[in-house]
Design a protein around this motif. Structure first.
Motif, PDB file in Angstrom:
ATOM      1  N   TYR A 112       6.309   1.373 -10.097  1.00  0.00           N
ATOM      2  CA  TYR A 112       7.655   0.810  -9.988  1.00  0.00           C
ATOM      3  C   TYR A 112       8.143   0.292 -11.329  1.00  0.00           C
ATOM      4  CZ  TYR A 112       5.694  -3.961  -9.884  1.00  0.00           C
ATOM      5  OH  TYR A 112       5.048  -5.136 -10.193  1.00  0.00           O
ATOM      6  N   VAL A 113       9.470   0.315 -11.458  1.00  0.00           N
ATOM      7  CA  VAL A 113      10.141  -0.228 -12.642  1.00  0.00           C
ATOM      8  C   VAL A 113      11.282  -1.103 -12.138  1.00  0.00           C
ATOM      9  CG1 VAL A 113      11.401   0.274 -14.765  1.00  0.00           C
ATOM     10  CG2 VAL A 113       9.630   1.864 -13.970  1.00  0.00           C
ATOM     11  N   LEU A 114      11.256  -2.379 -12.511  1.00  0.00           N
ATOM     12  CA  LEU A 114      12.299  -3.332 -12.152  1.00  0.00           C
ATOM     13  C   LEU A 114      13.105  -3.635 -13.412  1.00  0.00           C
ATOM     14  CD1 LEU A 114      13.570  -5.332 -10.101  1.00  0.00           C
ATOM     15  CD2 LEU A 114      11.897  -7.026 -10.908  1.00  0.00           C
ATOM     16  N   THR A 115      14.424  -3.467 -13.309  1.00  0.00           N
ATOM     17  CA  THR A 115      15.296  -3.775 -14.437  1.00  0.00           C
ATOM     18  C   THR A 115      16.347  -4.796 -14.019  1.00  0.00           C
ATOM     19  OG1 THR A 115      16.705  -1.875 -13.919  1.00  0.00           O
ATOM     20  CG2 THR A 115      14.997  -1.533 -15.578  1.00  0.00           C
ATOM     21  N   ASP A 116      16.787  -5.580 -14.981  1.00  0.00           N
ATOM     22  CA  ASP A 116      17.819  -6.586 -14.712  1.00  0.00           C
ATOM     23  C   ASP A 116      19.199  -5.936 -14.825  1.00  0.00           C
ATOM     24  OD1 ASP A 116      18.477  -6.417 -17.440  1.00  0.00           O
ATOM     25  OD2 ASP A 116      17.491  -8.287 -17.965  1.00  0.00           O
ATOM     26  N   PRO A 117      20.268  -6.689 -14.556  1.00  0.00           N
ATOM     27  CA  PRO A 117      21.616  -6.101 -14.613  1.00  0.00           C
ATOM     28  C   PRO A 117      21.991  -5.506 -15.970  1.00  0.00           C
ATOM     29  CG  PRO A 117      21.675  -8.177 -13.428  1.00  0.00           C
ATOM     30  CD  PRO A 117      20.297  -8.057 -14.022  1.00  0.00           C
ATOM     31  N   LYS A 118      21.336  -5.951 -17.048  1.00  0.00           N
ATOM     32  CA  LYS A 118      21.625  -5.416 -18.383  1.00  0.00           C
ATOM     33  C   LYS A 118      20.805  -4.162 -18.690  1.00  0.00           C
ATOM     34  CE  LYS A 118      22.830  -9.919 -20.218  1.00  0.00           C
ATOM     35  NZ  LYS A 118      22.470 -10.981 -21.155  1.00  0.00           N
ATOM     36  N   GLY A 119      19.939  -3.758 -17.750  1.00  0.00           N
ATOM     37  CA  GLY A 119      19.119  -2.571 -17.949  1.00  0.00           C
ATOM     38  C   GLY A 119      17.801  -2.835 -18.648  1.00  0.00           C
ATOM     39  N   GLN A 120      17.482  -4.099 -18.894  1.00  0.00           N
ATOM     40  CA  GLN A 120      16.222  -4.464 -19.537  1.00  0.00           C
ATOM     41  C   GLN A 120      15.085  -4.407 -18.511  1.00  0.00           C
ATOM     42  OE1 GLN A 120      15.892  -5.123 -22.869  1.00  0.00           O
ATOM     43  NE2 GLN A 120      18.043  -4.547 -22.979  1.00  0.00           N
ATOM     44  N   VAL A 121      13.965  -3.816 -18.896  1.00  0.00           N
ATOM     45  CA  VAL A 121      12.814  -3.730 -17.995  1.00  0.00           C
ATOM     46  C   VAL A 121      12.200  -5.116 -17.833  1.00  0.00           C
ATOM     47  CG1 VAL A 121      10.524  -2.751 -17.645  1.00  0.00           C
ATOM     48  CG2 VAL A 121      12.360  -1.323 -18.557  1.00  0.00           C
ATOM     49  N   VAL A 122      12.155  -5.584 -16.591  1.00  0.00           N
ATOM     50  CA  VAL A 122      11.573  -6.886 -16.262  1.00  0.00           C
ATOM     51  C   VAL A 122      10.104  -6.716 -15.907  1.00  0.00           C
ATOM     52  CG1 VAL A 122      11.691  -8.828 -14.642  1.00  0.00           C
ATOM     53  CG2 VAL A 122      13.800  -7.738 -15.448  1.00  0.00           C
ATOM     54  N   ALA A 123       9.790  -5.631 -15.184  1.00  0.00           N
ATOM     55  CA  ALA A 123       8.406  -5.371 -14.766  1.00  0.00           C
ATOM     56  C   ALA A 123       8.238  -3.871 -14.559  1.00  0.00           C
ATOM     57  CB  ALA A 123       8.086  -6.117 -13.483  1.00  0.00           C
ATOM     58  N   GLU A 124       7.062  -3.387 -14.936  1.00  0.00           N
ATOM     59  CA  GLU A 124       6.712  -1.985 -14.712  1.00  0.00           C
ATOM     60  C   GLU A 124       5.221  -1.927 -14.462  1.00  0.00           C
ATOM     61  OE1 GLU A 124       7.234   2.437 -16.682  1.00  0.00           O
ATOM     62  OE2 GLU A 124       7.779   0.679 -17.867  1.00  0.00           O
ATOM     63  N   ARG A 125       4.847  -1.209 -13.402  1.00  0.00           N
ATOM     64  CA  ARG A 125       3.430  -1.244 -13.042  1.00  0.00           C
ATOM     65  C   ARG A 125       3.067  -0.077 -12.135  1.00  0.00           C
ATOM     66  NH1 ARG A 125       0.371  -6.370 -10.227  1.00  0.00           N
ATOM     67  NH2 ARG A 125      -1.703  -5.526 -10.479  1.00  0.00           N
ATOM     68  N   ASP A 126       1.831   0.415 -12.299  1.00  0.00           N
ATOM     69  CA  ASP A 126       1.195   1.300 -11.325  1.00  0.00           C
ATOM     70  C   ASP A 126       0.440   0.394 -10.375  1.00  0.00           C
ATOM     71  OD1 ASP A 126       1.864   3.899 -12.325  1.00  0.00           O
ATOM     72  OD2 ASP A 126       0.457   3.563 -13.970  1.00  0.00           O
ATOM     73  N   GLN A 127       0.485   0.695  -9.105  1.00  0.00           N
ATOM     74  CA  GLN A 127      -0.161  -0.201  -8.148  1.00  0.00           C
ATOM     75  C   GLN A 127      -0.643   0.565  -6.922  1.00  0.00           C
ATOM     76  OE1 GLN A 127       2.173  -3.680  -7.432  1.00  0.00           O
ATOM     77  NE2 GLN A 127       0.446  -4.796  -6.605  1.00  0.00           N
ATOM     78  N   VAL A 128      -1.771   0.121  -6.404  1.00  0.00           N
ATOM     79  CA  VAL A 128      -2.262   0.587  -5.115  1.00  0.00           C
ATOM     80  C   VAL A 128      -2.065  -0.573  -4.153  1.00  0.00           C
ATOM     81  CG1 VAL A 128      -4.265   1.365  -3.791  1.00  0.00           C
ATOM     82  CG2 VAL A 128      -3.933   2.164  -6.143  1.00  0.00           C
ATOM     83  N   VAL A 129      -1.305  -0.323  -3.088  1.00  0.00           N
ATOM     84  CA  VAL A 129      -0.979  -1.362  -2.117  1.00  0.00           C
ATOM     85  C   VAL A 129      -1.734  -1.048  -0.835  1.00  0.00           C
ATOM     86  CG1 VAL A 129       0.881  -2.479  -0.840  1.00  0.00           C
ATOM     87  CG2 VAL A 129       1.316  -1.577  -3.139  1.00  0.00           C
ATOM     88  N   SER A 130      -2.630  -1.948  -0.453  1.00  0.00           N
ATOM     89  CA  SER A 130      -3.420  -1.752   0.759  1.00  0.00           C
ATOM     90  C   SER A 130      -3.889  -3.102   1.264  1.00  0.00           C
ATOM     91  CB  SER A 130      -4.622  -0.844   0.473  1.00  0.00           C
ATOM     92  OG  SER A 130      -5.273  -0.493   1.677  1.00  0.00           O
ATOM     93  N   ASP A 131      -4.350  -3.129   2.494  1.00  0.00           N
ATOM     94  CA  ASP A 131      -4.887  -4.352   3.073  1.00  0.00           C
ATOM     95  C   ASP A 131      -5.891  -3.956   4.144  1.00  0.00           C
ATOM     96  OD1 ASP A 131      -5.477  -6.764   4.319  1.00  0.00           O
ATOM     97  OD2 ASP A 131      -3.403  -7.441   4.337  1.00  0.00           O
ATOM     98  N   LEU A 132      -7.164  -4.244   3.881  1.00  0.00           N
ATOM     99  CA  LEU A 132      -8.211  -3.883   4.834  1.00  0.00           C
ATOM    100  C   LEU A 132      -8.070  -4.647   6.148  1.00  0.00           C
ATOM    101  CD1 LEU A 132     -11.261  -3.688   2.421  1.00  0.00           C
ATOM    102  CD2 LEU A 132      -9.908  -1.804   3.362  1.00  0.00           C
TER     103      LEU A 132
END
Length: 166
Positions: A112-132
């Motif tokens: 995922y890539v999260l950007t603010d209203p100005k287009g600046q990257v706030v967060a970017e990450r590869d992630q595995v989402v799970s819950d045993l």
């Protein structure tokens, strides 16, 4: 003090929930190669398209609930392994029944890539989402037992709250 989604704050402040919006784009990277992304009935392509539309709508709703207005979130889903599994060794009447068990937790591999209203990257990450421990998740109760994606939606909601909640 519990953190409330933005829609709750909008209601408390008397604002329209429609005025709070973030742009959430969901892309599925080669869904035909996903580990387990099907139901036991219907044409696979049509079933998969319906599941993708349902997940996209769910993630966009979560974006509107938790992301600040004007933010943009791009989610590339690389793989999905739905909750439960098919056990071909079961008697013929049960071999295409999804068995919900702790050995078959839902799992999403995403970027995922999260950007603010100005287009600046706030967060970017590869992630595995799970819950045993997915079957014990309280949030599952929020989804209908008729919803084929209830465990996946609950998992994504917990991930969204933990990752993007304010």
């Amino acid at each position: 003090m519990a953190i409330r989604p933005r829609w709750f704050l909008s209601l408390v402040l008397g604002l329209s929930a429609a005025s709070v919006s973030a742009d959430v784009t969901v892309r599925f990277d080669h869904p035909e190669n996903f580990k387990d992304f099907t139901l036991n009935s219907g044409p696979p392509d049509k079933v998969q398209a319906a599941l993708m539309a349902d997940l996209t709508k769910h993630l966009q709703t979560l974006g509107n609930d938790y992301l600040p207005e004007g933010d943009s979130l791009l989610i590339d889903i690389k793989d999905i392994d739905m909750a439960g599994g098919f056990e071909g060794w079961r008697i013929p009447d049960m071999m295409w029944t999804r068995i919900i068990s702790d050995v078959y937790p839902p799992k999403f591999t995403l970027h995922y890539v999260l950007t603010d209203p100005k287009g600046q990257v706030v967060a970017e990450r590869d992630q595995v989402v799970s819950d045993l421990n997915y079957r014990a998740m309280v949030n599952v109760k929020l989804y209908s037992t008729q919803d084929s994606l209830r465990y996946e939606k609950a998992l994504l909601q917990r991930w969204f709250e933990g990752t993007f909640g304010r």
